[in-house]
Design a protein around this motif. Structure first.
Motif, PDB file in Angstrom:
ATOM      1  N   ALA A   1      34.989  96.509  54.377  1.00 22.64           N
ATOM      2  CA  ALA A   1      35.987  96.549  55.488  1.00 22.64           C
ATOM      3  C   ALA A   1      35.534  95.236  56.523  1.00 22.64           C
ATOM      4  O   ALA A   1      36.507  94.582  56.409  1.00 22.64           O
ATOM      5  CB  ALA A   1      36.302  98.269  55.957  1.00 22.64           C
ATOM      6  N   LEU A   2      33.984  95.936  57.331  1.00 19.83           N
ATOM      7  CA  LEU A   2      33.686  95.123  57.948  1.00 19.83           C
ATOM      8  C   LEU A   2      33.698  92.971  57.741  1.00 19.83           C
ATOM      9  O   LEU A   2      34.185  92.214  58.367  1.00 19.83           O
ATOM     10  CB  LEU A   2      32.345  95.016  58.367  1.00 19.83           C
ATOM     11  CG  LEU A   2      32.220  94.504  59.533  1.00 19.83           C
ATOM     12  CD1 LEU A   2      32.641  93.382  61.017  1.00 19.83           C
ATOM     13  CD2 LEU A   2      30.472  94.691  60.002  1.00 19.83           C
TER      14      LEU A   2
ATOM     15  N   THR B   1      35.566  92.375  54.920  1.00 17.11           N
ATOM     16  CA  THR B   1      36.701  91.954  54.828  1.00 17.11           C
ATOM     17  C   THR B   1      38.034  91.016  55.849  1.00 17.11           C
ATOM     18  O   THR B   1      37.720  89.883  56.112  1.00 17.11           O
ATOM     19  CB  THR B   1      37.580  93.273  54.240  1.00 17.11           C
ATOM     20  OG1 THR B   1      37.161  92.528  52.693  1.00 17.11           O
ATOM     21  CG2 THR B   1      39.010  92.307  53.348  1.00 17.11           C
ATOM     22  N   TRP B   2      37.326  91.801  56.876  1.00 19.46           N
ATOM     23  CA  TRP B   2      37.874  91.746  58.199  1.00 19.46           C
ATOM     24  C   TRP B   2      37.256  90.097  58.898  1.00 19.46           C
ATOM     25  O   TRP B   2      38.747  89.288  59.732  1.00 19.46           O
ATOM     26  CB  TRP B   2      37.913  92.529  59.368  1.00 19.46           C
ATOM     27  CG  TRP B   2      38.391  92.626  60.632  1.00 19.46           C
ATOM     28  CD1 TRP B   2      39.477  92.302  61.327  1.00 19.46           C
ATOM     29  CD2 TRP B   2      37.918  91.853  61.917  1.00 19.46           C
ATOM     30  NE1 TRP B   2      40.135  91.738  62.571  1.00 19.46           N
ATOM     31  CE2 TRP B   2      38.620  91.888  62.873  1.00 19.46           C
ATOM     32  CE3 TRP B   2      36.502  91.946  62.351  1.00 19.46           C
ATOM     33  CZ2 TRP B   2      38.352  90.992  63.883  1.00 19.46           C
ATOM     34  CZ3 TRP B   2      36.372  91.769  63.439  1.00 19.46           C
ATOM     35  CH2 TRP B   2      37.160  91.728  64.572  1.00 19.46           C
ATOM     36  N   LEU B   3      36.357  89.715  59.219  1.00 22.95           N
ATOM     37  CA  LEU B   3      35.701  88.869  59.772  1.00 22.95           C
ATOM     38  C   LEU B   3      36.096  87.800  58.973  1.00 22.95           C
ATOM     39  O   LEU B   3      35.803  87.048  59.179  1.00 22.95           O
ATOM     40  CB  LEU B   3      33.643  89.315  59.499  1.00 22.95           C
ATOM     41  CG  LEU B   3      33.453  90.044  60.507  1.00 22.95           C
ATOM     42  CD1 LEU B   3      31.702  90.530  60.235  1.00 22.95           C
ATOM     43  CD2 LEU B   3      33.660  89.337  61.963  1.00 22.95           C
ATOM     44  N   GLU B   4      36.283  87.739  57.515  1.00 16.59           N
ATOM     45  CA  GLU B   4      36.712  86.956  56.572  1.00 16.59           C
ATOM     46  C   GLU B   4      37.563  85.826  57.193  1.00 16.59           C
ATOM     47  O   GLU B   4      37.731  84.812  57.434  1.00 16.59           O
ATOM     48  CB  GLU B   4      36.141  86.978  55.115  1.00 16.59           C
ATOM     49  CG  GLU B   4      34.567  87.124  54.661  1.00 16.59           C
ATOM     50  CD  GLU B   4      33.919  85.656  54.508  1.00 16.59           C
ATOM     51  OE1 GLU B   4      34.998  84.656  55.084  1.00 16.59           O
ATOM     52  OE2 GLU B   4      33.335  85.525  54.311  1.00 16.59           O
ATOM     53  N   SER B   5      39.027  86.983  56.994  1.00 23.36           N
ATOM     54  CA  SER B   5      39.827  86.925  57.352  1.00 23.36           C
ATOM     55  C   SER B   5      40.353  86.593  58.821  1.00 23.36           C
ATOM     56  O   SER B   5      41.880  86.299  59.356  1.00 23.36           O
ATOM     57  CB  SER B   5      40.525  87.917  57.161  1.00 23.36           C
ATOM     58  OG  SER B   5      40.699  89.372  57.626  1.00 23.36           O
TER      59      SER B   5
ATOM     60  N   LEU C   1      27.627  90.174  60.899  1.00 23.69           N
ATOM     61  CA  LEU C   1      28.354  89.453  61.580  1.00 23.69           C
ATOM     62  C   LEU C   1      27.892  88.204  61.985  1.00 23.69           C
ATOM     63  O   LEU C   1      28.244  87.682  62.668  1.00 23.69           O
ATOM     64  CB  LEU C   1      28.197  90.538  63.278  1.00 23.69           C
ATOM     65  CG  LEU C   1      28.658  92.016  63.427  1.00 23.69           C
ATOM     66  CD1 LEU C   1      28.467  92.885  64.613  1.00 23.69           C
ATOM     67  CD2 LEU C   1      30.296  91.710  63.102  1.00 23.69           C
ATOM     68  N   ALA C   2      26.210  88.357  62.101  1.00 20.48           N
ATOM     69  CA  ALA C   2      25.983  86.628  62.272  1.00 20.48           C
ATOM     70  C   ALA C   2      26.382  85.865  61.155  1.00 20.48           C
ATOM     71  O   ALA C   2      25.790  84.598  61.851  1.00 20.48           O
ATOM     72  CB  ALA C   2      24.549  87.197  62.798  1.00 20.48           C
TER      73      ALA C   2
END
Length: 392
Positions: free
Chosen positions: A27-28, A30-34, A87-88
């Motif tokens: 989930a994390l 997917t959100w970071l990519e989008s 994140l990094a």
């Protein structure tokens, strides 16, 4: 949500995660990519922090995975490391923001605060309602903070008066509280204080003209007769050993972030190698480019194995200072090599933001230095293996 493992996790360390941890990481990711990857280059270029990402980070649990008061499920240190890596891998500044918020600021309260302080501040920090900072480094004191800390704390009745300066304090220009470390005039010991940034006498000035971690809002802080009540003194921070206990937990997370930064640069270089055509074929089909990419992957895989092991040791209560110090020193050194090789793959285009490698290349320099330089971490490990301290 389907979990797609990273191709750059060549030995499949993510397979160690539980199904619930994999779902949370997916989930994390997917959100970071989008929502984050498309905007970070522009924010990095403008040296601005995208405040709109704080609420989603909190909703996804990225600000609350570590502490009993807030974590959404029982999670492993390996999982928390993969969060930092993820994140990094998108942006080192975003990972640094979370590291300061969830690791240093919240961690200081979790490790050194009273039960009342923990219940008051940790849930608010986890929800992103309060933005925190961690003020240890000073203009004239960095690696020698244990002995060289100059910021002072003077007890006056039920309050403390703080005076001094801090430097390189992340989140401090827009944060709500700062955990300030100061030396008690009475006993000479380092103590910690939760300082609301609205307190009279507190000022934070953004450090300009940075060439690394430009999204992170680092500040110079001045404390001019800043008065804080005894209730905001961290009740279990009574010496620098307590400060070091916080750093011991977060140093390994910086090593994870270093692996993520290396992966980000490697993935950008690998993508470019498949798209860039020279001499009638993609440069990824040339031996020299493949050699660079394989060296990148070797560094990533070796460092990932090290940080996974350190996190496993943390869960078992076996991690010591020298374990996290070696991981931080090794992973950041290998990261530095990796981002340079990735920049080499991309050639001249590797110095512009359009291809991402330049951002990772620049940001790696900050990760290499903060949370203990390579030299200081080497001395921690050297003391452990020889029995002799060589710090001075």
């Amino acid at each position: 949500m389907n979990f797609e493992p990273l191709a750059s996790d060549f030995y499949s360390y993510e397979s160690l995660l539980s199904d619930r941890e994999k779902a949370a990481l997916a989930a994390l990711r997917t959100w970071l990519e989008s929502d984050v990857r498309p905007i970070v280059g522009e924010y990095w270029d403008r040296a601005e922090f995208p405040r709109q990402i704080v609420a989603p980070l909190a909703e996804l649990g990225a600000l609350s995975f570590s502490w009993d008061e807030t974590r959404p499920f029982e999670n492993s240190s390996v999982f928390r490391g993969f969060v930092q890596l993820e994140l990094a891998r998108i942006d080192a500044s975003v990972a640094t923001f979370v590291g300061v918020q969830n690791g240093l600021a919240t961690g200081a309260i979790a490790v050194c605060g009273s039960p009342e302080q923990r219940s008051e501040w940790i849930p608010r920090l986890a929800r992103g309602e309060v933005i925190g900072s961690f003020a240890l480094t000073e203009p004239l004191s960095g690696s020698d903070s244990a002995q060289g800390l100059r910021t002072t704390a003077r007890r006056e009745g039920d309050s403390w008066v703080l005076n001094g300066s801090k430097r390189w304090i992340g989140n401090a220009t827009f944060g709500d509280i700062v955990v300030v470390w100061a030396r008690d005039d009475a006993d000479g010991q380092v103590k910690g204080f939760i300082v609301p940034t609205s307190t009279p006498g507190y000022t934070a000035t953004r450090i300009e003209r940075k060439t690394s971690l430009r999204i992170v809002q680092n500040a110079d802080i001045v404390l001019d007769d800043v008065v804080v009540p005894e209730s905001l003194r961290l009740q279990h921070a009574n010496s620098f050993k307590d400060t070091a206990a916080v750093l011991r937990l977060t140093r390994a997370e910086v090593a994870w972030a270093a692996v993520g930064t290396a992966i980000g640069a490697y993935e950008a270089a690998l993508k470019y190698a498949g798209e860039r055509v020279q001499f009638g074929k993609s440069i990824g089909s040339h031996q020299l480019i493949q050699d660079l990419l394989v060296k990148c992957l070797g560094n990533i895989t070796a460092s990932l194995g090290m940080v996974v092991r350190v996190s496993e040791m943390l869960d078992r209560g076996e991690q010591r200072d020298e374990h996290s110090a070696l991981a931080k020193a090794h992973a950041t050194a290998r990261m530095r090599e990796t981002v340079a090789w990735a920049r080499e793959v991309v050639g001249g285009n590797g110095i512009v933001l359009d291809y991402d490698v330049a951002r990772f290349f620049a940001d790696a320099e900050a990760l290499y230095s903060y949370e203990g330089t390579r030299e200081m971490n080497t001395l921690i490990v050297g003391r452990a293996i020889t029995g002799d301290a060589a710090f001075v």
